[in-house]
Scaffold this motif. Structure first.
Motif, PDB file in Angstrom:
ATOM      1  N   GLY A  39       0.810  -1.218   0.000  1.00 20.64           N
ATOM      2  CA  GLY A  39       0.000   0.000   0.000  1.00 20.64           C
ATOM      3  C   GLY A  39       0.842   1.266   0.000  1.00 20.64           C
ATOM      4  O   GLY A  39       0.465   2.285  -0.580  1.00 20.64           O
ATOM      5  N   ALA A  40       1.995   1.219   0.665  1.00 19.62           N
ATOM      6  CA  ALA A  40       2.891   2.382   0.694  1.00 19.62           C
ATOM      7  C   ALA A  40       4.291   1.909   1.058  1.00 19.62           C
ATOM      8  O   ALA A  40       4.455   0.897   1.754  1.00 19.62           O
ATOM      9  CB  ALA A  40       2.409   3.414   1.720  1.00 19.62           C
ATOM     10  N   THR A 139      -1.819   5.228  10.195  1.00 17.62           N
ATOM     11  CA  THR A 139      -2.229   5.298   8.796  1.00 17.62           C
ATOM     12  C   THR A 139      -1.244   4.464   7.975  1.00 17.62           C
ATOM     13  O   THR A 139      -0.165   4.086   8.465  1.00 17.62           O
ATOM     14  CB  THR A 139      -2.171   6.746   8.265  1.00 17.62           C
ATOM     15  N   ASP A 140      -1.580   4.225   6.701  1.00 18.70           N
ATOM     16  CA  ASP A 140      -0.649   3.492   5.847  1.00 18.70           C
ATOM     17  C   ASP A 140       0.703   4.205   5.743  1.00 18.70           C
ATOM     18  O   ASP A 140       1.762   3.570   5.833  1.00 18.70           O
ATOM     19  CB  ASP A 140      -1.244   3.332   4.431  1.00 18.70           C
ATOM     20  N   ALA A 141       0.677   5.512   5.557  1.00 19.25           N
ATOM     21  CA  ALA A 141       1.947   6.253   5.409  1.00 19.25           C
ATOM     22  C   ALA A 141       2.772   6.143   6.692  1.00 19.25           C
ATOM     23  O   ALA A 141       3.998   5.933   6.644  1.00 19.25           O
ATOM     24  CB  ALA A 141       1.670   7.711   5.074  1.00 19.25           C
ATOM     25  N   VAL A 314       4.369  12.791   1.313  1.00 23.08           N
ATOM     26  CA  VAL A 314       3.921  11.557   0.634  1.00 23.08           C
ATOM     27  C   VAL A 314       3.750  11.844  -0.850  1.00 23.08           C
ATOM     28  O   VAL A 314       3.122  12.836  -1.221  1.00 23.08           O
ATOM     29  CB  VAL A 314       2.562  11.067   1.202  1.00 23.08           C
ATOM     30  N   GLN A 316       2.336  10.245  -4.571  1.00 23.66           N
ATOM     31  CA  GLN A 316       1.337   9.279  -5.025  1.00 23.66           C
ATOM     32  C   GLN A 316       1.862   8.559  -6.261  1.00 23.66           C
ATOM     33  O   GLN A 316       1.908   9.141  -7.348  1.00 23.66           O
ATOM     34  CB  GLN A 316       0.006   9.990  -5.355  1.00 23.66           C
ATOM     35  N   ALA A 340       3.135   6.411  -1.850  1.00 26.91           N
ATOM     36  CA  ALA A 340       1.939   5.552  -1.844  1.00 26.91           C
ATOM     37  C   ALA A 340       1.941   4.738  -3.128  1.00 26.91           C
ATOM     38  O   ALA A 340       2.238   5.264  -4.208  1.00 26.91           O
ATOM     39  CB  ALA A 340       0.687   6.410  -1.754  1.00 26.91           C
ATOM     40  N   GLN A 342       0.070   2.749  -5.980  1.00 26.28           N
ATOM     41  CA  GLN A 342      -1.292   2.741  -6.524  1.00 26.28           C
ATOM     42  C   GLN A 342      -1.582   1.424  -7.233  1.00 26.28           C
ATOM     43  O   GLN A 342      -0.688   0.786  -7.777  1.00 26.28           O
ATOM     44  CB  GLN A 342      -1.464   3.937  -7.448  1.00 26.28           C
TER      45      GLN A 342
END
Ligand SMILES: NC(=O)c1ccc[n+]([C@@H]2O[C@H](COP(=O)([O-])OP(=O)(O)OC[C@H]3O[C@@H](n4cnc5c(N)ncnc54)[C@H](OP(=O)(O)O)[C@@H]3O)[C@@H](O)[C@H]2O)c1
Length: 346
Positions: A39-40, A139-141, A314, A316, A340, A342
């Motif tokens: 996810g990241a 969080t994911d980050a 972050v 994307q 992140a 994708q």
């Protein structure tokens, strides 16, 4: 397929090697492995050294970069006592070190551009033993930011520095990813934490996170400024990854008798240990990332104290990995840099 970022070797050792976004076959988990949908992923200084051709140890070109990631288990090949499909997980940032506090039991490989393939990719298959549940409050980050730097800070502070409540601790170069974790962990442990930085605004941020104060290492006689802030008390434990010759100033003038100087990096170059630290009964301790057992302890510590890793920025999409690395090189960050990953609708 699985989009991934690999490091491609250039023919010159004076320039950057290339990062390239490629399509690779989606990995198939072997027995006792899980497939993780990433996810990241987060950057560390190590990726920058590798790209510059300045990382000394076992670089394997044309392989995926990156050591830190969060993801979701999407497939298990075999029964795992701890994991199930749908779990949100973080990955050990290296392989080959189970639990010996002195050092790795086997050949040790940090993930990324090494024998242990990296995590800047959409899918990774890993042994069950390399996968741990991500702390639920992150969080994911934040979870992606934690593994390598968090583990390095945890081992440096607690296994090597023996930091506990009431200790005076100095953490140098507080803008660094490991340094910020060390600050958060030492504050959570009840230590009196002081910092150094090249940037007064980063010292102010560190105070917001619980530091008692700090000195700007770019200023002449910064060590006197620091000792004024401590009320003249010397420092029992220093956690350092970047000071270079500044380490000599700390060991000679700032460290208390019998104090511990833990070094986990040399961003600022080499330093010499002279006669001063010897007659001060100082202890110099080198430290690397840590074992899987220490990684589990790090995750528990973060969960227990509800610590949120500081994420500076972050991006994307994996195609921004190179841009993120150049950002890291310029050193404007306070905390971690995350990309992140994708996924198209599947
Ligand atoms: N042994 C291991 O297992 C291990 C694990 C992780 C990292 N490391 C090493 O540890 C170092 C830091 O890693 P990181 O990922 O935390 O890096 P990072 O996030 O890129 O840290 C950069 C920070 O280092 C500080 N710095 C630079 N020159 C300095 C100097 N002369 N004196 C004091 N501080 C200075 C700066 O802090 P300010 O902006 O506050 O001035 C800068 O923001 C790297 O060399 C890395 O390779 C080793």
């Amino acid at each position: 397929m699985s989009t991934a970022v690999i490091i491609e070797e250039t023919d010159s050792n004076t320039t950057f090697h290339n990062l390239k976004v490629v399509q690779l076959p989606r990995p198939v988990p072997k027995t006792n492995q899980a497939l993780v949908k990433i996810g990241a992923a987060a950057l560390n200084h190590r990726e920058y050294w590798i790209l510059r051709g300045q990382y000394g140890m076992n670089v394997e070109y044309n392989t995926i970069i990156g050591a830190d990631a969060v993801g979701t288990v999407v497939e298990l090949n075999g029964e795992s006592p701890n994991l199930k499909v749908g779990d949100r997980v973080v990955l050990t940032p290296a392989v080959g070190w189970e639990k010996d506090p002195r050092g790795p039991e086997k050949e040790y490989s940090i993930r990324g551009a090494s024998k242990a393939q990296g995590v800047f990719t959409q899918y990774r298959a890993l042994d069950f033993s390399e996968i741990f549940k991500a702390p639920a409050h992150l969080t994911d980050a934040e979870a992606a930011a934690l593994p390598l730097a968090g583990l390095t800070a945890y081992r440096a502070l607690f296994t090597k520095g023996h930091v506990s409540k009431g200790h005076n601790v100095l953490i140098t170069g507080i803008g660094g990813g490991v340094a910020v974790f060390a600050l958060q962990f030492a504050v959570a442990a009840g230590a009196n934490v002081y910092v150094t930085s090249s940037d007064d605004s980063k010292i102010a941020r560190a105070k917001e996170l619980g530091a008692k104060g700090g000195a700007n290492y770019r200023k002449a006689n910064w060590e006197d400024d620091l000792l004024k802030i401590t009320g003249g008390q010397k420092i029992g434990v220093t956690i350092d990854g970047a000071s270079g010759v500044g380490a000599e100033i700390i060991m000679n003038k700032v460290l208390a008798p019998g104090g511990i100087f833990v070094s986990y990096g040399q961003t600022g170059g080499d330093f010499t240990i002279g006669w001063g630290p010897i007659i001060n009964n100082a202890e110099f301790r080198g430290s690397t990332m840590g074992s899987n057992a220490e990684f589990e302890q790090t995750l528990k510590f973060v969960e227990k104290h509800q610590i949120h890793p500081i994420v500076s920025k972050v991006w994307q999409g994996l195609e921004h990995a190179e841009e993120a690395l150049h950002f890291l090189k310029n050193g404007a960050q306070f905390g971690k840099l995350v990309v992140a990953v994708q996924h198209d609708q599947e």
